[in-house]
Scaffold this active site. Structure first.
Site, mmCIF file in Angstrom:
data_model
loop_
_atom_site.group_PDB
_atom_site.id
_atom_site.type_symbol
_atom_site.label_atom_id
_atom_site.label_comp_id
_atom_site.label_asym_id
_atom_site.label_seq_id
_atom_site.Cartn_x
_atom_site.Cartn_y
_atom_site.Cartn_z
ATOM 1 C CG HIS A 1 -3.204 -10.934 2.766
ATOM 2 N ND1 HIS A 1 -1.927 -10.595 2.789
ATOM 3 C CD2 HIS A 1 -3.853 -10.342 3.779
ATOM 4 C CE1 HIS A 1 -1.744 -9.778 3.848
ATOM 5 N NE2 HIS A 1 -3.043 -9.847 4.516
ATOM 6 C CB ILE B 1 -0.639 -0.014 1.241
ATOM 7 C CG1 ILE B 1 -1.913 -1.385 1.366
ATOM 8 C CG2 ILE B 1 -1.951 1.307 1.061
ATOM 9 C CD1 ILE B 1 -2.530 -1.474 2.658
ATOM 10 C CG PHE C 1 1.799 2.783 4.469
ATOM 11 C CD1 PHE C 1 0.401 2.454 4.145
ATOM 12 C CD2 PHE C 1 2.287 4.290 4.272
ATOM 13 C CE1 PHE C 1 -0.242 3.622 3.515
ATOM 14 C CE2 PHE C 1 1.437 4.878 3.612
ATOM 15 C CZ PHE C 1 0.023 4.860 3.207
ATOM 16 C CG ASP D 1 10.248 -0.401 3.257
ATOM 17 O OD1 ASP D 1 8.929 -0.471 2.946
ATOM 18 O OD2 ASP D 1 10.623 -1.484 3.110
ATOM 19 C CG ASN D 2 12.774 -3.312 7.293
ATOM 20 O OD1 ASN D 2 12.102 -3.403 6.354
ATOM 21 N ND2 ASN D 2 12.790 -3.298 8.526
ATOM 22 C CG LEU D 3 14.318 -2.211 0.825
ATOM 23 C CD1 LEU D 3 15.498 -2.397 0.006
ATOM 24 C CD2 LEU D 3 12.993 -2.110 0.103
ATOM 25 C CE1 TYR E 1 -1.267 -5.978 11.518
ATOM 26 C CE2 TYR E 1 -3.648 -6.683 11.652
ATOM 27 C CZ TYR E 1 -2.549 -5.890 11.077
ATOM 28 O OH TYR E 1 -2.771 -4.927 10.092
ATOM 29 N NE ARG F 1 -6.695 -17.327 8.495
ATOM 30 C CZ ARG F 1 -6.452 -16.361 7.525
ATOM 31 N NH1 ARG F 1 -5.401 -16.235 6.662
ATOM 32 N NH2 ARG F 1 -7.144 -15.145 7.415
ATOM 33 N N GLY G 1 -8.852 -17.662 14.866
ATOM 34 C CA GLY G 1 -8.997 -16.344 14.964
ATOM 35 C C GLY G 1 -9.717 -15.528 13.866
ATOM 36 C CB SER H 1 -5.979 -3.085 11.258
ATOM 37 O OG SER H 1 -6.479 -4.278 10.953
ATOM 38 C CE LYS I 1 -1.278 -2.110 12.031
ATOM 39 N NZ LYS I 1 -0.656 -1.358 10.909
HETATM 40 N N1 UFG Z 1 -8.844 -17.447 3.357
HETATM 41 C C1 UFG Z 1 -8.970 -18.577 2.928
HETATM 42 N N2 UFG Z 1 -8.068 -19.375 2.165
HETATM 43 C C2 UFG Z 1 -6.565 -18.680 2.181
HETATM 44 C C3 UFG Z 1 -6.641 -17.452 2.816
HETATM 45 C C4 UFG Z 1 -7.669 -16.966 3.488
HETATM 46 O O1 UFG Z 1 -10.202 -19.136 3.136
HETATM 47 O O2 UFG Z 1 -5.920 -19.366 1.528
HETATM 48 C C5 UFG Z 1 -10.077 -16.747 4.209
HETATM 49 C C6 UFG Z 1 -9.781 -16.352 5.399
HETATM 50 O O3 UFG Z 1 -10.032 -17.478 6.409
HETATM 51 C C7 UFG Z 1 -10.458 -15.170 5.522
HETATM 52 C C8 UFG Z 1 -10.739 -14.417 4.210
HETATM 53 O O4 UFG Z 1 -10.166 -15.382 3.514
HETATM 54 O O5 UFG Z 1 -11.942 -15.515 5.894
HETATM 55 C C9 UFG Z 1 -9.941 -13.233 4.281
HETATM 56 O O6 UFG Z 1 -8.381 -13.745 4.590
HETATM 57 P P1 UFG Z 1 -7.344 -12.822 4.469
HETATM 58 O O7 UFG Z 1 -6.172 -13.528 5.216
HETATM 59 O O8 UFG Z 1 -6.880 -12.376 3.076
HETATM 60 O O9 UFG Z 1 -7.279 -11.516 5.540
HETATM 61 P P2 UFG Z 1 -8.120 -11.456 6.771
HETATM 62 O O10 UFG Z 1 -9.591 -11.234 6.948
HETATM 63 O O11 UFG Z 1 -7.361 -12.569 7.716
HETATM 64 O O12 UFG Z 1 -7.438 -9.799 7.301
HETATM 65 C C10 UFG Z 1 -7.182 -9.566 8.463
HETATM 66 C C11 UFG Z 1 -7.532 -8.345 9.160
HETATM 67 C C12 UFG Z 1 -7.017 -7.144 8.642
HETATM 68 C C13 UFG Z 1 -5.581 -7.328 8.547
HETATM 69 C C14 UFG Z 1 -4.999 -8.604 7.919
HETATM 70 C C15 UFG Z 1 -3.745 -8.568 8.033
HETATM 71 O O13 UFG Z 1 -9.150 -8.267 8.762
HETATM 72 O O14 UFG Z 1 -7.474 -6.004 9.533
HETATM 73 O O15 UFG Z 1 -5.679 -9.626 8.378
HETATM 74 O O16 UFG Z 1 -2.985 -9.330 7.035
HETATM 75 F F1 UFG Z 1 -4.981 -6.232 7.969
#
Ligand code: UFG
Length: 332
Positions: free
Chosen positions: A193, A17, A77, A36-38, A145, A286, A288, A121, A149
């Site tokens: 993600h 971002i 960020f 940025d520390n890369l 995490y 997963r 949490g 977040s 924040k």
């Molecule tokens: N998911 C899957 N399979 C995957 C990856 C994700 O089913 O391989 C599902 C997760 O269980 C979740 C949804 O897809 O239900 C989105 O998952 P993400 O990992 O893309 O993102 P999150 O919702 O976990 O995001 C969270 C917080 C954000 C935060 C972020 C940090 O909502 O605020 O984690 O990485 F910034």
């Protein structure tokens, strides 16, 4: 605008971002200066303004940056952002996301830099007790995490009272999409993600996408999230900066589209956009993951004049697909 209002220090400006933010700042006539520390960022994504490589709490380097040019505001960020990892290694999250940020803030005050925009977040809210989630929703983060924040938001408030820090906290829901010009995109190592993983599966870089649980209390049993495009997040930062520049104080804003999409809907949309097969594998939940996270962003609309452009999931995924297709190996 006077010159001394133009330099913006973008901490984490080589990341997903942050790098796109630099492009937007530059388009608007500001000069981004990247620190940025890369470790997670990409040098190739730093294309606008000066670049300093180092940690956000390197006070010698911060002294150098703040004395080499006047800095009008700092955008932050640079956080570790893996929820699962934060549960297993809380120490590095509190160290990087909280302690290092504290030293950055102290250095800002020492150099009389008092404008700060923080990438917060929706993870600060924890398990929602009310949907959509507005700014007044109880804040009970359920993982380190989210707690880091929330702590930085509280530290920033204390610095406002004690040192006159003017700050805006922008609480992103699920950041998604890529630069609409196709120049910058999402490349996390490791990637966790949903959208980039689904697109990797569409490209054949992964055999399938795992769906983490289909027994949630939602329409199709999979988790629902509010996906918000990085262009809309960047625009919110520009509006917040304008507010700070006009001396209209700070604030805390939730940034989401107010619409939730399930994991299955994300996969179906990605199939349509890519025209590719995406194989799915149903696995355990997963730890949490709340069933549903959807944001209410009325406050940002009213007070900042924010108006998200990418309100349809398909438009968000299309920009991500364009970038992934052109950069199957990310920035490598
Ligand atoms: N998911 C899957 N399979 C995957 C990856 C994700 O089913 O391989 C599902 C997760 O269980 C979740 C949804 O897809 O239900 C989105 O998952 P993400 O990992 O893309 O993102 P999150 O919702 O976990 O995001 C969270 C917080 C954000 C935060 C972020 C940090 O909502 O605020 O984690 O990485 F910034």
């Amino acid at each position: 605008m006077a010159d001394n209002k133009k330099n913006i220090l973008v901490v984490g400006g080589a990341g997903y971002i942050g790098s796109y933010m630099c492009k937007c700042l530059s388009k608007e006539g500001y000069t981004p200066i990247v620190l940025d520390n890369l470790i997670y960022g990409h040098r190739q994504a730093v294309k606008w303004g000066k670049f300093y490589q180092g940690n956000l709490d390197d006070t010698d380097l911060l002294d150098k940056i703040f004395t080499e040019q006047p800095i009008f505001a700092v955008f932050h960020f640079a956080a570790y952002c893996y929820v699962g990892e934060s549960v297993e290694k809380p120490g590095i999250y509190y160290e990087n996301n909280v302690a290092a940020t504290l030293r950055l803030l102290q250095s800002m005050i020492d150099h009389d830099v008092r404008k700060f925009i923080f990438s917060s977040s929706c993870a600060i809210f924890g398990e929602p007790v009310q949907i959509p989630i507005s700014e007044t929703h109880p804040k009970n983060p359920i993982n380190p995490y989210g707690r880091t924040k929330l702590m930085v938001e509280q530290i920033a408030d204390d610095f406002s009272h004690a040192h006159g820090l003017e700050h805006v906290c922008l609480r992103y829901f699920n950041a998604a999409g890529a630069d609409p010009d196709g120049e910058l995109g999402e490349d996390h190592q490791p990637e966790t993600h949903l959208i980039p993983l689904v697109l990797d599966a569409a490209l054949g870089k992964r055999p399938s996408i795992q769906i983490f649980g289909d027994d949630y209390p939602t329409e199709d049993g999979t988790c629902i999230r509010d996906y918000i495009h990085i262009e809309d997040l960047a625009q919110a930062h520009l509006l917040a900066l304008q507010k700070l520049a006009e001396g209209r104080g700070g604030g805390k804003y939730n940034l989401g589209n107010g619409k939730g999409y399930s994991v299955m809907e994300v996969i179906e949309t990605a199939k349509k956009i890519s025209g590719r097969k995406i194989l799915c594998q149903m696995v355990e939940r997963r730890a949490g993951d709340p069933a549903r996270l959807v944001g209410a962003s009325q406050k940002a609309k009213e007070e900042l004049g924010w108006k998200p452009k990418f309100t349809e999931l398909s438009d968000i995924i299309e920009t991500a697909w364009n970038w992934h297709r052109q950069h199957p190996d990310g920035y490598k």
